[in-house]
Write a protein that holds these residues in place. Structure first.
Motif, short mmCIF file in Angstrom:
data_model
loop_
_atom_site.label_atom_id
_atom_site.label_comp_id
_atom_site.label_asym_id
_atom_site.label_seq_id
_atom_site.Cartn_x
_atom_site.Cartn_y
_atom_site.Cartn_z
N PRO A 215 -12.79 6.91 3.06
CA PRO A 215 -13.38 6.42 1.80
C PRO A 215 -12.73 5.13 1.27
O PRO A 215 -13.21 4.60 0.25
N MET A 216 -11.67 4.62 1.88
CA MET A 216 -10.97 3.46 1.35
C MET A 216 -11.85 2.22 1.36
O MET A 216 -12.66 2.02 2.26
N THR A 217 -11.68 1.37 0.36
CA THR A 217 -12.44 0.13 0.25
C THR A 217 -11.86 -0.91 1.20
O THR A 217 -10.71 -0.79 1.65
N PRO A 218 -12.63 -1.97 1.54
CA PRO A 218 -12.08 -3.04 2.38
C PRO A 218 -10.81 -3.66 1.80
O PRO A 218 -9.88 -3.99 2.54
N GLY A 219 -10.74 -3.77 0.48
CA GLY A 219 -9.54 -4.34 -0.14
C GLY A 219 -8.33 -3.45 0.06
O GLY A 219 -7.22 -3.94 0.34
N GLU A 220 -8.50 -2.14 -0.07
CA GLU A 220 -7.40 -1.20 0.15
C GLU A 220 -6.94 -1.23 1.61
O GLU A 220 -5.74 -1.16 1.89
N CYS A 221 -7.90 -1.33 2.53
CA CYS A 221 -7.54 -1.41 3.95
C CYS A 221 -6.80 -2.71 4.26
O CYS A 221 -5.87 -2.72 5.07
N HIS A 222 -7.21 -3.79 3.61
CA HIS A 222 -6.54 -5.07 3.83
C HIS A 222 -5.09 -5.01 3.33
O HIS A 222 -4.17 -5.50 4.00
N LEU A 223 -4.87 -4.38 2.18
CA LEU A 223 -3.51 -4.23 1.66
C LEU A 223 -2.67 -3.38 2.60
O LEU A 223 -1.48 -3.64 2.82
N MET A 224 -3.29 -2.36 3.20
CA MET A 224 -2.59 -1.50 4.14
C MET A 224 -2.19 -2.29 5.39
O MET A 224 -1.07 -2.15 5.89
N ARG A 225 -3.08 -3.15 5.87
CA ARG A 225 -2.76 -3.98 7.04
C ARG A 225 -1.63 -4.95 6.71
O ARG A 225 -0.73 -5.19 7.52
N GLN A 226 -1.67 -5.53 5.52
CA GLN A 226 -0.59 -6.44 5.10
C GLN A 226 0.75 -5.72 5.07
O GLN A 226 1.77 -6.27 5.47
N THR A 227 0.75 -4.49 4.60
CA THR A 227 1.98 -3.70 4.53
C THR A 227 2.54 -3.45 5.92
O THR A 227 3.76 -3.55 6.14
N LEU A 228 1.66 -3.15 6.88
CA LEU A 228 2.11 -2.94 8.26
C LEU A 228 2.66 -4.22 8.86
O LEU A 228 3.70 -4.22 9.52
N MET A 229 1.98 -5.34 8.63
CA MET A 229 2.44 -6.61 9.19
C MET A 229 3.79 -7.02 8.59
O MET A 229 4.64 -7.60 9.27
N HIS A 230 3.99 -6.71 7.32
CA HIS A 230 5.28 -7.00 6.69
C HIS A 230 6.38 -6.18 7.33
O HIS A 230 7.51 -6.65 7.53
N PHE A 231 6.08 -4.93 7.71
CA PHE A 231 7.08 -4.08 8.36
C PHE A 231 7.48 -4.65 9.72
O PHE A 231 8.65 -4.59 10.11
N SER B 266 0.83 -1.20 0.00
CA SER B 266 0.00 0.00 0.00
C SER B 266 0.87 1.26 0.00
O SER B 266 1.88 1.33 0.70
N MET B 267 0.46 2.24 -0.78
CA MET B 267 1.21 3.49 -0.88
C MET B 267 0.69 4.55 0.10
O MET B 267 1.14 5.69 0.09
N LYS B 268 -0.27 4.16 0.94
CA LYS B 268 -0.86 5.12 1.88
C LYS B 268 -0.66 4.71 3.33
O LYS B 268 -1.35 5.22 4.22
N THR B 269 0.26 3.80 3.59
CA THR B 269 0.41 3.25 4.94
C THR B 269 1.31 4.10 5.83
O THR B 269 1.15 4.11 7.05
#
Length: 374
Positions: free
Chosen positions: A149-165, A2-5
């Motif tokens: 306004p983010m979709t559930p899919g965008e939020c899921h990608l953001m969570r994945q990015t945080l967990m990867h960090f 995600s580019m917004k994390t």
């Protein structure tokens, strides 16, 4: 990725830093005037409009090394000083708290509710400073406009990015160990029962639909005790967030202690240093350095804060702290024999950068020029 994390990671880590510093300032009986100045200076620097506007631009996460450097400088944006061992401990507490909170999010969008809990607490710390309050309110608006306004899919990608960090960080924290939510190897123990995410049903029923429109329910043992979430948390500037994630876990009288697992299982410094850097990280660090330099006064009122119970504990931690050498920060590549390897020569040619294209290399200089002209 995600580019917004990045803004969420920065704000959540900053919120945890404020919680910890507030607890230690009170534990060491620092005068209220000094304590307030420390927290106000840090929040003011952290939420500087120019810096946050740059941070909210779509971009990849910083490397672990760059993120640590940001908070190292941010922690010293006031009259408070931390030595290296205390700074290590502070950052360990911050990162493990956010990792645990992200792991517990029932749905990806709950990360925003956790962030708003941090914002609510920060707002309470700066109630007596209207100028800083305006900065905080500006960040509320940016968070709501960017993430609600983010979709559930965008939020899921953001969570994945945080967990990867956070995935390679396994640091034992006394509070988590005492609450039995962390094992001795530094990994978290997540619950298998409790509330289900907002908008979902309690497991235990299979609903079958026939061709003629009739339905049949078949029950099965869910293997746990589950309850419905009564309401969705508020994403407004003020409101009931419902979740406790992101609230101050040091508000009770509890010790703030960490113990690092053996070095053989921790992430080597070379792994951190060689992760792909964000080309904007240097520009943001330069901007933060300028902001911190501008916020400090000439008053000789600096004091040292100890994240350990005693100076002896701090000295012991400093003694076992890994020494970072120049060699561990440099990746050496021998390309002297590239002429003898056609494939290597081709790859090196593809990696070359046209000298006329300086969009990325001069980001830091451009940002400093912008500050000078302000």
């Amino acid at each position: 990725m995600s580019m917004k994390t990045l803004p969420l990671l920065f704000i959540n880590l900053g919120g945890e830093m404020v919680y910890i510093l507030d607890q230690r300032l009170r534990a060491q009986n620092i005068p209220e005037l000094k304590s307030s100045k420390v927290l106000h200076d840090i929040v003011s620097t952290m939420f500087n409009k120019r810096f946050m506007d740059e941070l909210f631009k779509p971009q990849t996460l910083y490397s672990k090394k760059a993120m640590r450097t940001v908070f190292d400088r941010l922690a010293h944006a006031s009259i408070m000083r931390l030595n290296a061992a205390s700074m290590d401990k502070l950052y360990d507490l911050m990162t493990m708290a956010i990792k645990y909170q992200v792991s517990l999010c029932l749905r990806p969008k709950d990360i925003l509710l956790s962030t708003l809990n941090h914002m609510d607490a920060i707002r309470n710390y700066i109630e007596g400073a209207p100028n800083i309050r305006q900065q905080v309110d500006h960040i509320y608006r940016m968070l709501i406009e960017t993430y609600v306004p983010m979709t559930p899919g965008e939020c899921h990608l953001m969570r994945q990015t945080l967990m990867h960090f956070f995935q390679d960080m396994h640091i034992r924290v006394s509070i988590f160990l005492k609450d039995k939510v962390q094992s001795n190897n530094g990994r978290f123990v997540l619950p298998t029962s409790g509330q289900v995410p907002w908008g979902s049903e309690v497991p235990g029923v299979i609903r079958l639909f026939s061709d003629d429109g009739r339905t049949k329910n078949v029950e099965f043992p869910a293997g746990g005790s589950f309850t419905m979430t009564k309401k969705e948390g508020s994403f407004d500037m003020k409101g009931d967030r419902v979740t406790l994630l992101g609230t101050n876990m040091y508000s009770a009288s509890r010790p703030v202690e960490t113990s690092v697992i053996p070095s053989k299982t921790t992430t080597p410094s070379s792994d951190i240093d060689t992760s792909n850097p964000n080309p904007l990280a240097k520009a943001h660090l330069d901007l933060l350095s300028q902001l911190i330099g501008a916020s400090l006064t000439s008053e000789k009122t600096e004091f040292r804060l100890n994240l350990f119970k005693t100076d002896e504990e701090e000295n012991k931690a400093a003694a076992i702290r890994p020494i970072e050498t120049a060699e561990s920060q440099v990746v050496k590549i021998d390309a002297s024999k590239k002429s003898k390897n056609a494939e290597l020569s081709r790859i090196m040619g593809e990696l070359s950068v046209d000298e006329g294209d300086d969009d990325g290399g001069n980001k830091g200089d451009d940002l400093l020029d912008l500050m000078d002209s302000a």
